[in-house]
Enzyme design. Sequence first.
Site, mmCIF file in Angstrom:
data_model
loop_
_atom_site.group_PDB
_atom_site.id
_atom_site.type_symbol
_atom_site.label_atom_id
_atom_site.label_comp_id
_atom_site.label_asym_id
_atom_site.label_seq_id
_atom_site.Cartn_x
_atom_site.Cartn_y
_atom_site.Cartn_z
ATOM 1 N N SER A 114 0.846 -1.199 0.000
ATOM 2 C CA SER A 114 0.000 0.000 0.000
ATOM 3 C C SER A 114 0.884 1.252 0.000
ATOM 4 O O SER A 114 1.787 1.351 -0.853
ATOM 5 C CB SER A 114 -0.920 -0.069 1.215
ATOM 6 O OG SER A 114 -1.995 0.824 1.122
ATOM 7 N N ASP A 125 -8.542 -6.878 -4.687
ATOM 8 C CA ASP A 125 -8.183 -5.565 -4.149
ATOM 9 C C ASP A 125 -8.719 -4.484 -5.086
ATOM 10 O O ASP A 125 -8.190 -4.272 -6.170
ATOM 11 C CB ASP A 125 -6.659 -5.467 -4.021
ATOM 12 C CG ASP A 125 -6.194 -4.177 -3.353
ATOM 13 O OD1 ASP A 125 -7.005 -3.249 -3.182
ATOM 14 O OD2 ASP A 125 -5.005 -4.106 -2.989
ATOM 15 N N HIS A 153 -7.945 -5.420 -0.327
ATOM 16 C CA HIS A 153 -6.645 -4.792 -0.099
ATOM 17 C C HIS A 153 -5.920 -5.397 1.109
ATOM 18 O O HIS A 153 -4.699 -5.486 1.141
ATOM 19 C CB HIS A 153 -6.855 -3.293 0.103
ATOM 20 C CG HIS A 153 -5.591 -2.508 0.222
ATOM 21 N ND1 HIS A 153 -4.584 -2.552 -0.724
ATOM 22 C CD2 HIS A 153 -5.152 -1.642 1.180
ATOM 23 C CE1 HIS A 153 -3.597 -1.751 -0.357
ATOM 24 N NE2 HIS A 153 -3.901 -1.194 0.788
#
Lengths: 403, 403
Positions: free
Chosen positions: B181, B349, B382
């Site tokens: 991320s 995701d 995610h």
Amino acid sequence: MLSPMVAVSTFSAGSVGSVETQYIDLPEPVQLNCGQALHPVRVAYETYGTLSPARDNVILVCHALSGDAHAAGIAKTPPQSGTRDGFGAADRDGAAGRGLGWWDGMIGPGKAFDTDRYFVVSTNLLGGCSGTTGPSSIDPATGRPYGSDFPVITVADMVRTERAFLDALGIERLAAVAGGSLGGMQALQWAIMFPDQVDAIVVIASTHALHPQGVAWNAIARNAIMGDPAWQGGHYYGTGHKPDAGMGVARMVGHVTYLSAPALDDRFGRRLQFADDIRHTITEPEFEIENYLRHQADSFVKRFDANTYLFTSRALTYFDLAREHGGGSLARALEPVSARTLLIAFSSDWLYPPSASEEIEDALRGLGKPVESHVIDAPYGHDCFLLEEARQTPIIRRFLGSG
Amino acid sequence: MLSPMVAVSTFSAGSVGSVETQYIDLPEPVQLNCGQALHPVRVAYETYGTLSPARDNVILVCHALSGDAHAAGIAKTPPQSGTRDGFGAADRDGAAGRGLGWWDGMIGPGKAFDTDRYFVVSTNLLGGCSGTTGPSSIDPATGRPYGSDFPVITVADMVRTERAFLDALGIERLAAVAGGSLGGMQALQWAIMFPDQVDAIVVIASTHALHPQGVAWNAIARNAIMGDPAWQGGHYYGTGHKPDAGMGVARMVGHVTYLSAPALDDRFGRRLQFADDIRHTITEPEFEIENYLRHQADSFVKRFDANTYLFTSRALTYFDLAREHGGGSLARALEPVSARTLLIAFSSDWLYPPSASEEIEDALRGLGKPVESHVIDAPYGHDCFLLEEARQTPIIRRFLGSG
């Protein structure tokens, strides 16, 4: 700007012309699911077209979360709740500036809901803030607005109110009930609660039960409103403060869920407000989409009541046909339906996805009931039901026998 | 409960054992993109494994929005910011209750980042609230916390700080920079800014530029925080009030975007808190997912600083390699990269979708640079980068040459 965003202003086979919202006070209390009886209840409504002598050409149109009774034509007077800024995430500022109804592209002479043939009735739903009794109405027990003491209503309660309203108008049967999103939930509820009085339902971008992610988005929106100190436990009327900050956040969440990610890419991309570069700010919008969301929030809080948002959002998360009417089985819940059913979903709608329509279709088909289902391939997400009028129109006209 | 949600407690090839967060004060000011120079700057960090005599076995691990320096092992003392409640949307309450680091399943003897071989360094990022200088630190100009006067930082500023920190530690080269991320953004930034000092980058569930919908979610989260009157223009420290309501909403939005809709279906469905029926309430959670979100919000606001959330969220929306380094071209931006690149994305995701990884892969491949890309088919959205440790491990070990 995307051309479909302004489709309403260019697609208009005919207009119902100038209209004025009317009001009716129901003679009897409305019995609610929660056990309470609500009285008095006023209903705001508009009608388009002409009621046939046999009273057999009535179509009831039900609106979604942020709508009102002004579905078609040009408003003679601004709605009670203030200026309209559009509906859903659709850019209807232009249309609304001219006072056009939220489904004007669908209702009128030669349109999907053809007013040359049908008498179209549109009401503001129970709990609303545009003329129908809701949290901002006066509670006769206290002489002050209900606020959060308004009874927690359900979609079934909205439909009971619509039934009582039509009784007061002298209308027994409905040729059709139609709506998108929460409006589609009302149409389904009509077909189950009053199967002998509904010939057909048109259920667009809707579901028999919102999926958990949708429940989550609605919970976040309500938490944003109730977490705003200006909400004041729901009794903010007359205090000079209202939960605009929380409502703004709720509206932003709504907007993003009403549109698809590709639609946001197409429309905004990562374009900056000031093309040269970033300005290193946390308080000011930098990206065009940030500015757009803030603008939408600002205009929404001017026209819409936060408590109505709370109660309506709660009702649509509760809505669950299988739980309420089928002991957990959707098929059992739909057993009473005798209306012909038209389902329309949109490929890019991730809030009310096509799978929900398919589940309803499968259940009805399994019961041997007449059902027709379409998935329109369109990129704009949930808002397609307000934008893709040109493609819905022939489907709906054919289904209703208007050719 | 889903079994992968507790995978951290069962998958542990070996532990780095008991660790304590350390602190270092940088000798020089950090020059920021906004033009300011920040001084003093303290960096909180942890290290796992042993630095080789040649100082050539260092892996820098970068954390995501809500992380801290405690990436692995068991904390000797609780982090400065209070109790940890987990990370991302993952249910790490159990792990956190035992003081486990946020990537403990990935860092340790025999794990993906193998401390038998590598000296793993983890820092709290610039702007953080867990020991590294951030908005809650004292502004030497006023003697009070910076609050919203903290400079608006970028991912490049975070990387500059990490570079200065490693200098202070006497480490010049990195065998790898790794992160998921926002952590993956830092890894990419490292490869562009310091190409001669980075041998490899491991970029997981990340992107070269957040898509517009992601920009929107972050804008909503920041609006929720800044719209809370308790934010007080960003100067809430020491007032006895902080924007917990707004932060709670921000965290809820984050949670839903970190997970996939099917994962929410599997885990929560539409189950009610009280199995018998709805209770007709707008203020209390009715669905299990509503209760879960509220719990996550409540525990997050206890451990995380709202201003850090604002500045970090802003930095990750600004991040745009093509704009910042390529005059609009991602390929041109990546031209300086000499590190071998490993990209891992997850099929479900939707916040950092596989397409972003593919764009990076295509650009690097077009430049003839060594790149390896994997899309892991996993349903949790995610948060997979924190959950799917068992499936990332062999990929990362092979890439790093650990076999």
